[in-house]
Design a protein around this motif. Structure first.
Motif, PDB file in Angstrom:
ATOM      1  N   GLN A 196       9.406  -0.788  23.894  1.00 48.80           N
ATOM      2  CA  GLN A 196      10.336   0.331  23.909  1.00 48.80           C
ATOM      3  C   GLN A 196       9.963   1.451  22.941  1.00 48.80           C
ATOM      4  O   GLN A 196      10.619   2.485  22.899  1.00 48.80           O
ATOM      5  CB  GLN A 196      11.753  -0.175  23.586  1.00 48.80           C
ATOM      6  CG  GLN A 196      12.292  -1.136  24.615  1.00 48.80           C
ATOM      7  CD  GLN A 196      12.232  -0.569  26.026  1.00 48.80           C
ATOM      8  OE1 GLN A 196      12.920   0.397  26.335  1.00 48.80           O
ATOM      9  NE2 GLN A 196      11.406  -1.168  26.884  1.00 48.80           N
ATOM     10  N   GLY A 197       8.902   1.239  22.143  1.00 47.99           N
ATOM     11  CA  GLY A 197       8.458   2.294  21.238  1.00 47.99           C
ATOM     12  C   GLY A 197       9.468   2.562  20.140  1.00 47.99           C
ATOM     13  O   GLY A 197      10.350   1.759  19.852  1.00 47.99           O
ATOM     14  N   GLY A 198       9.341   3.711  19.509  1.00 46.93           N
ATOM     15  CA  GLY A 198      10.308   4.112  18.487  1.00 46.93           C
ATOM     16  C   GLY A 198       9.813   3.968  17.078  1.00 46.93           C
ATOM     17  O   GLY A 198      10.219   4.715  16.197  1.00 46.93           O
ATOM     18  N   HIS A 199       8.945   2.990  16.812  1.00 41.98           N
ATOM     19  CA  HIS A 199       8.386   2.856  15.463  1.00 41.98           C
ATOM     20  C   HIS A 199       7.105   2.033  15.520  1.00 41.98           C
ATOM     21  O   HIS A 199       6.855   1.305  16.480  1.00 41.98           O
ATOM     22  CB  HIS A 199       9.394   2.230  14.491  1.00 41.98           C
ATOM     23  CG  HIS A 199       9.786   0.819  14.832  1.00 41.98           C
ATOM     24  ND1 HIS A 199       8.959  -0.259  14.615  1.00 41.98           N
ATOM     25  CD2 HIS A 199      10.916   0.312  15.373  1.00 41.98           C
ATOM     26  CE1 HIS A 199       9.574  -1.367  15.003  1.00 41.98           C
ATOM     27  NE2 HIS A 199      10.753  -1.050  15.472  1.00 41.98           N
ATOM     28  N   VAL A 200       6.327   2.156  14.473  1.00 40.84           N
ATOM     29  CA  VAL A 200       5.079   1.405  14.377  1.00 40.84           C
ATOM     30  C   VAL A 200       5.341   0.080  13.677  1.00 40.84           C
ATOM     31  O   VAL A 200       6.423  -0.157  13.134  1.00 40.84           O
ATOM     32  CB  VAL A 200       4.010   2.207  13.600  1.00 40.84           C
ATOM     33  CG1 VAL A 200       3.683   3.489  14.333  1.00 40.84           C
ATOM     34  CG2 VAL A 200       4.489   2.503  12.185  1.00 40.84           C
ATOM     35  N   MET A 201       4.346  -0.788  13.666  1.00 41.03           N
ATOM     36  CA  MET A 201       4.464  -2.082  12.995  1.00 41.03           C
ATOM     37  C   MET A 201       4.572  -1.875  11.480  1.00 41.03           C
ATOM     38  O   MET A 201       3.780  -1.145  10.898  1.00 41.03           O
ATOM     39  CB  MET A 201       3.241  -2.946  13.303  1.00 41.03           C
ATOM     40  CG  MET A 201       3.233  -4.293  12.609  1.00 41.03           C
ATOM     41  SD  MET A 201       4.408  -5.462  13.319  1.00 41.03           S
ATOM     42  CE  MET A 201       3.495  -5.987  14.780  1.00 41.03           C
ATOM     43  N   PRO A 202       5.559  -2.488  10.825  1.00 44.41           N
ATOM     44  CA  PRO A 202       5.616  -2.421   9.365  1.00 44.41           C
ATOM     45  C   PRO A 202       4.358  -3.025   8.747  1.00 44.41           C
ATOM     46  O   PRO A 202       3.684  -3.869   9.358  1.00 44.41           O
ATOM     47  CB  PRO A 202       6.857  -3.260   9.014  1.00 44.41           C
ATOM     48  CG  PRO A 202       7.668  -3.299  10.271  1.00 44.41           C
ATOM     49  CD  PRO A 202       6.683  -3.255  11.388  1.00 44.41           C
ATOM     50  N   THR A 203       4.042  -2.617   7.534  1.00 39.88           N
ATOM     51  CA  THR A 203       2.879  -3.149   6.828  1.00 39.88           C
ATOM     52  C   THR A 203       3.288  -3.549   5.417  1.00 39.88           C
ATOM     53  O   THR A 203       4.365  -3.195   4.942  1.00 39.88           O
ATOM     54  CB  THR A 203       1.747  -2.109   6.754  1.00 39.88           C
ATOM     55  OG1 THR A 203       2.233  -0.941   6.061  1.00 39.88           O
ATOM     56  CG2 THR A 203       1.257  -1.717   8.138  1.00 39.88           C
ATOM     57  N   GLY A 204       2.403  -4.274   4.734  1.00 48.31           N
ATOM     58  CA  GLY A 204       2.609  -4.615   3.331  1.00 48.31           C
ATOM     59  C   GLY A 204       3.887  -5.393   3.093  1.00 48.31           C
ATOM     60  O   GLY A 204       4.221  -6.340   3.818  1.00 48.31           O
ATOM     61  N   GLU A 205       4.625  -5.005   2.051  1.00 49.00           N
ATOM     62  CA  GLU A 205       5.859  -5.695   1.693  1.00 49.00           C
ATOM     63  C   GLU A 205       6.887  -5.631   2.820  1.00 49.00           C
ATOM     64  O   GLU A 205       7.646  -6.580   3.037  1.00 49.00           O
ATOM     65  CB  GLU A 205       6.445  -5.087   0.418  1.00 49.00           C
ATOM     66  CG  GLU A 205       7.682  -5.811  -0.092  1.00 49.00           C
ATOM     67  CD  GLU A 205       8.254  -5.202  -1.353  1.00 49.00           C
ATOM     68  OE1 GLU A 205       9.317  -5.668  -1.813  1.00 49.00           O
ATOM     69  OE2 GLU A 205       7.650  -4.248  -1.884  1.00 49.00           O
ATOM     70  N   ALA A 206       6.908  -4.514   3.544  1.00 46.72           N
ATOM     71  CA  ALA A 206       7.857  -4.379   4.648  1.00 46.72           C
ATOM     72  C   ALA A 206       7.559  -5.394   5.752  1.00 46.72           C
ATOM     73  O   ALA A 206       8.477  -5.944   6.369  1.00 46.72           O
ATOM     74  CB  ALA A 206       7.814  -2.964   5.205  1.00 46.72           C
ATOM     75  N   LEU A 207       6.278  -5.663   6.016  1.00 45.20           N
ATOM     76  CA  LEU A 207       5.910  -6.651   7.025  1.00 45.20           C
ATOM     77  C   LEU A 207       6.370  -8.045   6.611  1.00 45.20           C
ATOM     78  O   LEU A 207       6.946  -8.793   7.411  1.00 45.20           O
ATOM     79  CB  LEU A 207       4.400  -6.630   7.250  1.00 45.20           C
ATOM     80  CG  LEU A 207       3.860  -7.643   8.261  1.00 45.20           C
ATOM     81  CD1 LEU A 207       4.450  -7.412   9.640  1.00 45.20           C
ATOM     82  CD2 LEU A 207       2.333  -7.577   8.313  1.00 45.20           C
ATOM     83  N   LEU A 208       6.124  -8.407   5.351  1.00 48.33           N
ATOM     84  CA  LEU A 208       6.585  -9.704   4.860  1.00 48.33           C
ATOM     85  C   LEU A 208       8.103  -9.808   4.925  1.00 48.33           C
ATOM     86  O   LEU A 208       8.655 -10.867   5.228  1.00 48.33           O
ATOM     87  CB  LEU A 208       6.096  -9.922   3.426  1.00 48.33           C
ATOM     88  CG  LEU A 208       4.613 -10.239   3.251  1.00 48.33           C
ATOM     89  CD1 LEU A 208       4.268 -10.342   1.772  1.00 48.33           C
ATOM     90  CD2 LEU A 208       4.236 -11.529   3.965  1.00 48.33           C
ATOM     91  N   SER A 209       8.791  -8.707   4.641  1.00 48.57           N
ATOM     92  CA  SER A 209      10.247  -8.700   4.730  1.00 48.57           C
ATOM     93  C   SER A 209      10.701  -8.923   6.164  1.00 48.57           C
ATOM     94  O   SER A 209      11.697  -9.601   6.415  1.00 48.57           O
ATOM     95  CB  SER A 209      10.802  -7.371   4.206  1.00 48.57           C
ATOM     96  OG  SER A 209      10.517  -7.211   2.829  1.00 48.57           O
ATOM     97  N   GLY A 210       9.966  -8.371   7.123  1.00 52.85           N
ATOM     98  CA  GLY A 210      10.283  -8.604   8.518  1.00 52.85           C
ATOM     99  C   GLY A 210      10.114 -10.063   8.904  1.00 52.85           C
ATOM    100  O   GLY A 210      10.942 -10.632   9.633  1.00 52.85           O
ATOM    101  N   TYR A 211       9.049 -10.686   8.420  1.00 53.97           N
ATOM    102  CA  TYR A 211       8.857 -12.116   8.680  1.00 53.97           C
ATOM    103  C   TYR A 211       9.969 -12.941   8.024  1.00 53.97           C
ATOM    104  O   TYR A 211      10.365 -13.994   8.543  1.00 53.97           O
ATOM    105  CB  TYR A 211       7.494 -12.569   8.174  1.00 53.97           C
ATOM    106  CG  TYR A 211       6.333 -12.052   8.988  1.00 53.97           C
ATOM    107  CD1 TYR A 211       6.461 -11.818  10.350  1.00 53.97           C
ATOM    108  CD2 TYR A 211       5.100 -11.800   8.400  1.00 53.97           C
ATOM    109  CE1 TYR A 211       5.402 -11.341  11.100  1.00 53.97           C
ATOM    110  CE2 TYR A 211       4.023 -11.318   9.146  1.00 53.97           C
ATOM    111  CZ  TYR A 211       4.184 -11.097  10.490  1.00 53.97           C
ATOM    112  OH  TYR A 211       3.141 -10.619  11.244  1.00 53.97           O
TER     113      TYR A 211
END
Length: 249
Positions: free
Chosen positions: A79-94
């Protein structure tokens, strides 16, 4: 839902498992059906249309069906709208995904929790360090409330006495909200708990909850972490341990 074909369902991939040389088992969080297990046949093939789409922390619309415990994925659209988080934000997503995997039962819909998750992922993708921690606290509160594990924050849990602005209170896994003692590690003033309760009301937006977390974010983090670990049945979540290990390098 047993034999029904579900189409155009908002969803996020929480976890992927190898099923065969070419296929995957997906644990997905859908808005109207909760956590669902799906088999994505051929998803690992280089030519598969699923391959670039079935990624975590990305908004999807899925079609699936079947009458088994693990249903068949028919189609997936990003659906688009944003890119994959990276760094600390990616770990927070996990970390968010781990909470959902541990605390949500299969096929148990929680549309308001889904909306809070979508809002949090959107903020994580913005890469704003200022909003990251507030978004996590707001999601934790909304998740606990949505699955019935958060007591009222404007009442003492044991006595049902109203929370008073001039007193300090602590949130505990087995006792709920009570007056703070001198040896409590963290507590919040009554006015903060009252503000949080208001920010979790039916008409409140996710942004309202995040703003309400700003005043005493560190103290709130300590109490929510203990509450979540208790209900997850672990001393430390895997993603939390990973963050600590990386910070120690």
């Amino acid at each position: 839902m047993a034999t029904q074909r579900i189409s155009n369902e908002p969803a996020y991939v929480l976890h992927r498992y190898d099923w065969s040389e070419s296929s995957l088992i997906l644990d997905v969080f859908t808005r109207h059906y909760g956590r669902v297990a799906l088999v994505a046949r051929g998803a690992k093939k280089p030519s598969s249309s699923f391959r670039p789409i079935l990624l975590p922390l990305q908004p999807l619309h899925l079609a699936f069906g079947g009458d088994a415990e693990i249903r068949n994925l028919k189609s997936a659209e990003w659906q688009g709208g944003h890119v994959m988080p990276t760094g600390e934000a990616l770990l927070s997503g996990y970390y968010l995904n781990e909470l959902l995997m541990r605390l949500l039962a299969r096929d148990d819909p929680h549309p308001l929790v889904f909306d809070a998750y979508a809002a949090t992922v959107q903020l994580l993708a913005s890469q704003s360090a200022d909003t990251l921690q507030l978004a996590l606290r707001a999601f934790e509160l909304r998740l606990l409330q949505g699955i019935g594990l958060l007591p009222r924050l404007d009442l003492e849990t044991a006595t049902l006495a109203p929370v008073l602005a001039g007193q300090r209170y602590v949130l505990l896994a087995e006792a709920g909200l009570r007056l703070a003692h001198d040896d409590d590690r963290a507590s919040l003033p009554g006015e903060q708990w009252l503000a949080l309760q208001q920010a979790l009301g039916e008409q409140a937006l996710f942004a309202d909850t995040a703003r309400a977390c700003a005043i005493s974010a560190n103290e709130l983090k300590i109490q929510l972490r203990a509450l979540l670990h208790y209900h997850c049945g672990v001393r430390v979540l895997k993603t939390r341990q990973m963050m600590m290990d990386l910070q120690a390098l």
